[in-house]
Design a protein around this motif. Structure first.
Motif, PDB file in Angstrom:
ATOM      1  N   PHE A   1       0.835  -1.206   0.000  1.00  0.00           N
ATOM      2  CA  PHE A   1       0.000   0.000   0.000  1.00  0.00           C
ATOM      3  C   PHE A   1       0.868   1.254   0.000  1.00  0.00           C
ATOM      4  O   PHE A   1       0.645   2.177  -0.792  1.00  0.00           O
ATOM      5  N   PHE A   2       1.864   1.287   0.880  1.00  0.00           N
ATOM      6  CA  PHE A   2       2.716   2.468   0.970  1.00  0.00           C
ATOM      7  C   PHE A   2       3.561   2.626  -0.289  1.00  0.00           C
ATOM      8  O   PHE A   2       3.822   3.746  -0.741  1.00  0.00           O
ATOM      9  N   GLY A   3       3.989   1.504  -0.887  1.00  0.00           N
ATOM     10  CA  GLY A   3       4.714   1.576  -2.150  1.00  0.00           C
ATOM     11  C   GLY A   3       3.878   2.210  -3.251  1.00  0.00           C
ATOM     12  O   GLY A   3       4.382   3.019  -4.042  1.00  0.00           O
ATOM     13  N   ALA A   4       2.584   1.860  -3.302  1.00  0.00           N
ATOM     14  CA  ALA A   4       1.695   2.459  -4.301  1.00  0.00           C
ATOM     15  C   ALA A   4       1.506   3.951  -4.032  1.00  0.00           C
ATOM     16  O   ALA A   4       1.465   4.760  -4.974  1.00  0.00           O
ATOM     17  N   ILE A   5       1.418   4.337  -2.766  1.00  0.00           N
ATOM     18  CA  ILE A   5       1.288   5.760  -2.418  1.00  0.00           C
ATOM     19  C   ILE A   5       2.533   6.527  -2.873  1.00  0.00           C
ATOM     20  O   ILE A   5       2.437   7.622  -3.451  1.00  0.00           O
ATOM     21  N   MET A   6       3.714   5.963  -2.625  1.00  0.00           N
ATOM     22  CA  MET A   6       4.951   6.644  -2.999  1.00  0.00           C
ATOM     23  C   MET A   6       5.129   6.695  -4.517  1.00  0.00           C
ATOM     24  O   MET A   6       5.644   7.680  -5.061  1.00  0.00           O
ATOM     25  N   ALA A   7       4.692   5.648  -5.220  1.00  0.00           N
ATOM     26  CA  ALA A   7       4.763   5.681  -6.675  1.00  0.00           C
ATOM     27  C   ALA A   7       3.867   6.789  -7.235  1.00  0.00           C
ATOM     28  O   ALA A   7       4.251   7.518  -8.165  1.00  0.00           O
ATOM     29  N   ARG A   8       2.687   6.948  -6.656  1.00  0.00           N
ATOM     30  CA  ARG A   8       1.784   8.019  -7.080  1.00  0.00           C
ATOM     31  C   ARG A   8       2.395   9.385  -6.777  1.00  0.00           C
ATOM     32  O   ARG A   8       2.327  10.309  -7.590  1.00  0.00           O
ATOM     33  N   ARG A   9       3.039   9.495  -5.619  1.00  0.00           N
ATOM     34  CA  ARG A   9       3.671  10.761  -5.243  1.00  0.00           C
ATOM     35  C   ARG A   9       4.821  11.102  -6.189  1.00  0.00           C
ATOM     36  O   ARG A   9       4.976  12.255  -6.613  1.00  0.00           O
ATOM     37  N   MET A  10       5.617  10.113  -6.540  1.00  0.00           N
ATOM     38  CA  MET A  10       6.739  10.367  -7.444  1.00  0.00           C
ATOM     39  C   MET A  10       6.244  10.679  -8.859  1.00  0.00           C
ATOM     40  O   MET A  10       6.845  11.489  -9.570  1.00  0.00           O
ATOM     41  N   ARG A  11       5.154  10.055  -9.268  1.00  0.00           N
ATOM     42  CA  ARG A  11       4.576  10.363 -10.584  1.00  0.00           C
ATOM     43  C   ARG A  11       4.129  11.822 -10.641  1.00  0.00           C
ATOM     44  O   ARG A  11       4.255  12.484 -11.671  1.00  0.00           O
ATOM     45  N   ARG A  12       3.662  12.335  -9.526  1.00  0.00           N
ATOM     46  CA  ARG A  12       3.186  13.715  -9.476  1.00  0.00           C
ATOM     47  C   ARG A  12       4.340  14.715  -9.412  1.00  0.00           C
ATOM     48  O   ARG A  12       4.283  15.780 -10.036  1.00  0.00           O
ATOM     49  N   ASP A  13       5.384  14.374  -8.648  1.00  0.00           N
ATOM     50  CA  ASP A  13       6.425  15.361  -8.332  1.00  0.00           C
ATOM     51  C   ASP A  13       7.688  15.246  -9.180  1.00  0.00           C
ATOM     52  O   ASP A  13       8.586  16.084  -9.045  1.00  0.00           O
ATOM     53  N   PHE A  14       7.783  14.226 -10.037  1.00  0.00           N
ATOM     54  CA  PHE A  14       8.947  14.059 -10.896  1.00  0.00           C
ATOM     55  C   PHE A  14       8.518  13.986 -12.353  1.00  0.00           C
ATOM     56  O   PHE A  14       7.409  13.545 -12.675  1.00  0.00           O
ATOM     57  N   HIS A  15       9.418  14.413 -13.232  1.00  0.00           N
ATOM     58  CA  HIS A  15       9.173  14.242 -14.663  1.00  0.00           C
ATOM     59  C   HIS A  15       9.199  12.768 -15.023  1.00  0.00           C
ATOM     60  O   HIS A  15       8.385  12.289 -15.818  1.00  0.00           O
ATOM     61  N   ALA A  16      10.157  12.013 -14.435  1.00  0.00           N
ATOM     62  CA  ALA A  16      10.227  10.569 -14.650  1.00  0.00           C
ATOM     63  C   ALA A  16      11.142   9.961 -13.602  1.00  0.00           C
ATOM     64  O   ALA A  16      12.002  10.629 -13.035  1.00  0.00           O
ATOM     65  N   VAL A  17      10.930   8.675 -13.353  1.00  0.00           N
ATOM     66  CA  VAL A  17      11.848   7.870 -12.555  1.00  0.00           C
ATOM     67  C   VAL A  17      12.535   6.927 -13.524  1.00  0.00           C
ATOM     68  O   VAL A  17      11.863   6.162 -14.235  1.00  0.00           O
ATOM     69  N   ARG A  18      13.870   6.981 -13.559  1.00  0.00           N
ATOM     70  CA  ARG A  18      14.616   6.266 -14.595  1.00  0.00           C
ATOM     71  C   ARG A  18      15.739   5.430 -13.987  1.00  0.00           C
ATOM     72  O   ARG A  18      16.378   5.829 -13.007  1.00  0.00           O
ATOM     73  N   LEU A  19      16.009   4.293 -14.629  1.00  0.00           N
ATOM     74  CA  LEU A  19      17.076   3.387 -14.242  1.00  0.00           C
ATOM     75  C   LEU A  19      17.995   3.192 -15.438  1.00  0.00           C
ATOM     76  O   LEU A  19      17.530   2.864 -16.537  1.00  0.00           O
ATOM     77  N   THR A  20      19.305   3.401 -15.241  1.00  0.00           N
ATOM     78  CA  THR A  20      20.229   3.284 -16.368  1.00  0.00           C
ATOM     79  C   THR A  20      20.231   1.864 -16.930  1.00  0.00           C
ATOM     80  O   THR A  20      20.095   0.876 -16.201  1.00  0.00           O
ATOM     81  N   ARG A  21      20.381   1.785 -18.242  1.00  0.00           N
ATOM     82  CA  ARG A  21      20.513   0.488 -18.897  1.00  0.00           C
ATOM     83  C   ARG A  21      21.858  -0.127 -18.541  1.00  0.00           C
ATOM     84  O   ARG A  21      22.832   0.598 -18.348  1.00  0.00           O
ATOM     85  N   PRO A  22      21.943  -1.471 -18.422  1.00  0.00           N
ATOM     86  CA  PRO A  22      20.927  -2.461 -18.777  1.00  0.00           C
ATOM     87  C   PRO A  22      19.824  -2.634 -17.743  1.00  0.00           C
ATOM     88  O   PRO A  22      18.883  -3.386 -17.981  1.00  0.00           O
ATOM     89  N   GLY A  23      19.916  -1.983 -16.591  1.00  0.00           N
ATOM     90  CA  GLY A  23      18.781  -2.006 -15.683  1.00  0.00           C
ATOM     91  C   GLY A  23      19.046  -2.743 -14.390  1.00  0.00           C
ATOM     92  O   GLY A  23      20.018  -2.482 -13.687  1.00  0.00           O
TER      93      GLY A  23
END
Length: 269
Positions: free
Chosen positions: A16-38
């Motif tokens: 539940f808290f992970g989903a809340i934080m994902a929603r918060r980051m979607r709102r407050d960041f342009h994107a969350v990115r992980l360098t390739r290969p990942g």
């Protein structure tokens, strides 16, 4: 154990808290990115210690999003200042356990961490600098607890993780992350703690340097996009850009970066 972090952790509340934080980051960041290969390859039957630099308040949010999405089958934990945990007791239910200052706190950290890592599925995420530190500061310096822990849990895999939050071309920042290659804790053997600490610092520093080059490129193609967030300025300015795109018969995108121009999507060659 008193305040056993394993017994207190609630998988449902973590999700539940992970989903809340994902929603918060979607709102407050342009994107969350992980360098390739990942993502690193992690055997399912080995406990994992992920240690990272600590540039921002956002670090725990990013970690719980990673832990409850990619690593949802692994119980995730992390240390936090004990005073903060006393203030927000619910954090114990999402895998966080308190660290008091001083020698007694260090002993308790090692006891809790070893207890957690006795489970071969467990992941322990540690902001090992111990305090907010600019990601360009060199040399990287880690608290000694991580080296003691690596020496005491030879069954673990040890994974460096670099994170930073630069602004590119949007009004909101990017959340960028890069994993290093996993290391065998057993490979450090009976080395002195100071030597283990130095090796961990230099490995993390190399991953941070590589992420810094990726960040300076401002090139999304270097990354896997984990979360698409907000773009554009909003308000009157974006209304004007939308109207201008419509008048020219072009599709509108609120993005300002290299992938857009005056509201028109521009494809990279």
């Amino acid at each position: 154990m008193t305040d056993d972090p394993v017994a207190l952790r609630s998988p449902a509340l973590c999700r539940f808290f992970g989903a809340i934080m994902a929603r918060r980051m979607r709102r407050d960041f342009h994107a969350v990115r992980l360098t390739r290969p990942g993502w690193p390859v992690l055997p399912p039957d080995r406990p994992v210690i992920v240690y990272l630099n600590h540039p921002s308040w956002w670090d725990p949010a990013l970690l719980i999003v990673m832990g409850t999405t990619r690593y949802r089958d692994r119980p995730g934990y992390g240390p936090i200042d004990a005073a903060m945990l006393r203030r927000y007791r619910f954090m114990a239910r999402i895998g966080l356990f308190g660290i008091e200052p001083g020698r007694a706190g260090a002993v308790a950290f090692l006891r809790n961490a070893e207890h957690i890592l006795a489970d071969p599925r467990a992941m322990l995420w540690i902001t090992a600098e111990g305090a907010f530190t600019d990601p360009r500061r060199r040399p990287v310096s880690l608290r000694p607890g991580i080296a003691h822990l690596v020496r005491r849990v030879p069954s673990a895999l040890v994974v460096p993780l670099a994170v930073e939050y630069p602004f590119w071309d949007e009004s909101t920042p990017e959340a960028l992350a890069r994993f290093g290659e996993p290391m065998e804790a057993a490979s450090f053997g009976e080395q002195p703690v100071a030597d283990i600490a130095h090796a961990l610092e230099r490995r993390l520093e190399a991953v941070m340097d590589a992420l810094a080059l990726d960040a300076q490129s401002r090139d999304p193609a270097r990354f896997l996009t984990l979360i698409d967030g907000s773009a554009g300025v909003g308000g009157v300015y974006d209304l004007w850009r939308r109207a201008r795109a419509r008048a020219g018969g072009r599709p509108f995108s609120p993005a300002h970066g290299a992938g857009s121009r005056d509201g028109q999507e521009v494809r990279r060659p």
